[in-house]
Design a protein around this motif. Structure first.
Motif, mmCIF file in Angstrom:
data_model
loop_
_atom_site.group_PDB
_atom_site.id
_atom_site.type_symbol
_atom_site.label_atom_id
_atom_site.label_comp_id
_atom_site.label_asym_id
_atom_site.label_seq_id
_atom_site.Cartn_x
_atom_site.Cartn_y
_atom_site.Cartn_z
ATOM 1 N N GLY A 197 -23.401 2.875 -15.070
ATOM 2 C CA GLY A 197 -22.888 1.559 -15.413
ATOM 3 C C GLY A 197 -21.546 1.628 -16.126
ATOM 4 O O GLY A 197 -20.630 0.835 -15.854
ATOM 5 N N VAL A 198 -21.400 2.593 -17.032
ATOM 6 C CA VAL A 198 -20.128 2.770 -17.741
ATOM 7 C C VAL A 198 -19.023 3.151 -16.767
ATOM 8 O O VAL A 198 -17.886 2.652 -16.856
ATOM 9 C CB VAL A 198 -20.283 3.835 -18.838
ATOM 10 C CG1 VAL A 198 -18.919 4.208 -19.422
ATOM 11 C CG2 VAL A 198 -21.197 3.321 -19.946
ATOM 12 N N VAL A 199 -19.327 4.029 -15.807
ATOM 13 C CA VAL A 199 -18.327 4.451 -14.821
ATOM 14 C C VAL A 199 -17.875 3.270 -13.964
ATOM 15 O O VAL A 199 -16.670 3.107 -13.686
ATOM 16 C CB VAL A 199 -18.884 5.577 -13.936
ATOM 17 C CG1 VAL A 199 -17.955 5.856 -12.751
ATOM 18 C CG2 VAL A 199 -19.066 6.850 -14.751
ATOM 19 N N LEU A 200 -18.804 2.426 -13.547
ATOM 20 C CA LEU A 200 -18.452 1.263 -12.736
ATOM 21 C C LEU A 200 -17.500 0.324 -13.480
ATOM 22 O O LEU A 200 -16.517 -0.171 -12.911
ATOM 23 C CB LEU A 200 -19.718 0.506 -12.327
ATOM 24 C CG LEU A 200 -20.620 1.197 -11.299
ATOM 25 C CD1 LEU A 200 -21.930 0.439 -11.137
ATOM 26 C CD2 LEU A 200 -19.903 1.317 -9.960
ATOM 27 N N ILE A 201 -17.768 0.097 -14.751
ATOM 28 C CA ILE A 201 -16.900 -0.773 -15.544
ATOM 29 C C ILE A 201 -15.537 -0.131 -15.742
ATOM 30 O O ILE A 201 -14.490 -0.781 -15.616
ATOM 31 C CB ILE A 201 -17.563 -1.078 -16.903
ATOM 32 C CG1 ILE A 201 -18.863 -1.848 -16.699
ATOM 33 C CG2 ILE A 201 -16.619 -1.879 -17.791
ATOM 34 C CD1 ILE A 201 -19.657 -2.049 -17.978
ATOM 35 N N THR A 202 -15.520 1.161 -16.037
ATOM 36 C CA THR A 202 -14.264 1.861 -16.300
ATOM 37 C C THR A 202 -13.371 1.881 -15.069
ATOM 38 O O THR A 202 -12.149 1.684 -15.171
ATOM 39 C CB THR A 202 -14.550 3.300 -16.764
ATOM 40 O OG1 THR A 202 -15.368 3.257 -17.936
ATOM 41 C CG2 THR A 202 -13.263 4.031 -17.083
ATOM 42 N N VAL A 203 -13.950 2.113 -13.894
ATOM 43 C CA VAL A 203 -13.155 2.154 -12.662
ATOM 44 C C VAL A 203 -12.486 0.810 -12.399
ATOM 45 O O VAL A 203 -11.301 0.741 -12.039
ATOM 46 C CB VAL A 203 -14.046 2.555 -11.474
ATOM 47 C CG1 VAL A 203 -13.321 2.347 -10.150
ATOM 48 C CG2 VAL A 203 -14.465 4.013 -11.601
ATOM 49 N N ALA A 204 -13.225 -0.275 -12.581
ATOM 50 C CA ALA A 204 -12.648 -1.600 -12.355
ATOM 51 C C ALA A 204 -11.497 -1.876 -13.325
ATOM 52 O O ALA A 204 -10.466 -2.431 -12.937
ATOM 53 C CB ALA A 204 -13.732 -2.666 -12.498
ATOM 54 N N LEU A 205 -11.659 -1.475 -14.574
ATOM 55 C CA LEU A 205 -10.614 -1.728 -15.572
ATOM 56 C C LEU A 205 -9.410 -0.815 -15.371
ATOM 57 O O LEU A 205 -8.291 -1.166 -15.768
ATOM 58 C CB LEU A 205 -11.190 -1.527 -16.974
ATOM 59 C CG LEU A 205 -12.240 -2.546 -17.409
ATOM 60 C CD1 LEU A 205 -12.857 -2.152 -18.746
ATOM 61 C CD2 LEU A 205 -11.632 -3.936 -17.501
#
Length: 267
Positions: free
Chosen positions: A25-33
């Motif tokens: 979940g953290v990786v998904l958010i970080t990639v989008a940002l």
């Protein structure tokens, strides 16, 4: 050890989730940002992230206590970007050596919010994840090499010990009258001496830990597990939550017209 016991006694929702699910979940958010530097997507992601902290049994006070270096770094980065970025639009502030325009202020604000939105999930992950559970998941489910997993676990365990060691060395030096007085240069010299002492202690502790782990057979090929790492329905919701947050952030920025794919050269 105290942090691990605190996590085990914490019945908040996110503390029960699989560490790999939270990491995903953290990786998904970080990639989008990381794809854009606009302030809208960062603001949306940050708002959702703040709503997640109660689900991990955390408060804003604890957030500041554990993440203040990252928060200050994001603030400094945003301010630096605002005063150093090329002027675009109406000039809002001009003091001669630097100026802030509407465009540079928007860029600095985007950098600030994006820095916070990327840093807070990492703080959240480390605050609601027991290092041993993370090591179990990395070895059993991610199939990472045992030596890498055990090295990661040892490093995470030693972080808290190093913080306590720093305080102990500081008190010992102050008892001898070192570092408690003098001009800034003398205090800086004392801090560097204390840092060197901490480095020596870290090397000694790591050496003893390596010998102990080798003596207890941690490098063996055959391993058994005290706890079985599994995925549950909660873990699926955690990953879906990360996907929804990243999707909502991107959609809001595109709808507002602020989406800026900096890596593709768009402005």
């Amino acid at each position: 050890m105290r942090d691990a016991l605190t996590l085990r006694g914490n019945h908040a929702l996110l503390t029960r989730a699989n560490p790999l699910a939270k990491f995903s979940g953290v990786v998904l958010i970080t990639v989008a940002l990381a794809l854009s530097i606009d302030w809208v997507s960062a603001s949306v992601a940050l708002a959702f992230e703040l709503l997640l902290f109660p689900l991990a049994g955390l408060t804003l006070a604890l957030l500041w206590q554990r993440g203040w270096p990252l928060i200050l770094a994001a603030a400094v980065g945003g301010w630096s970007t605002a005063i150093l970025a090329p002027d675009h639009g109406r000039i809002l502030l001009d003091v001669g050596i630097w100026s802030i325009s509407e465009g540079s202020l928007q860029l600095g604000l985007g950098f600030l919010l994006r820095g916070l939105a990327i840093a807070l999930p990492a703080v959240l992950l480390m605050s609601c994840t027991d290092p041993t559970d993370l090591a179990d998941a990395l070895a059993q489910q991610a199939k990472l090499p045992h030596r890498f997993v055990l090295g990661t676990l040892a490093a995470m365990r030693l972080v808290g010990l190093m913080a306590e060691e720093w305080q102990t060395i500081g008190m010992a030096r102050r008892a001898r009258g070192v570092g408690s007085h003098g001009n800034p240069a003398q205090r800086l010299k004392a801090t560097l001496g204390q840092s060197f002492g901490l480095m020596v202690q870290a090397v000694r502790r790591a050496s003893r830990l390596a010998v102990t782990m080798e003596a207890r057979g941690f490098g063996g090929a055959q391993r058994t597990w005290a706890r079985k790492a599994t995925f549950s329905r909660l873990d699926a919701w955690v990953v879906l939550g990360g996907l929804l947050i990243s999707g909502a952030a991107v959609a809001a920025a595109v709808a507002a017209g602020t989406w800026n794919m900096v890596f593709l050269g768009q402005q």
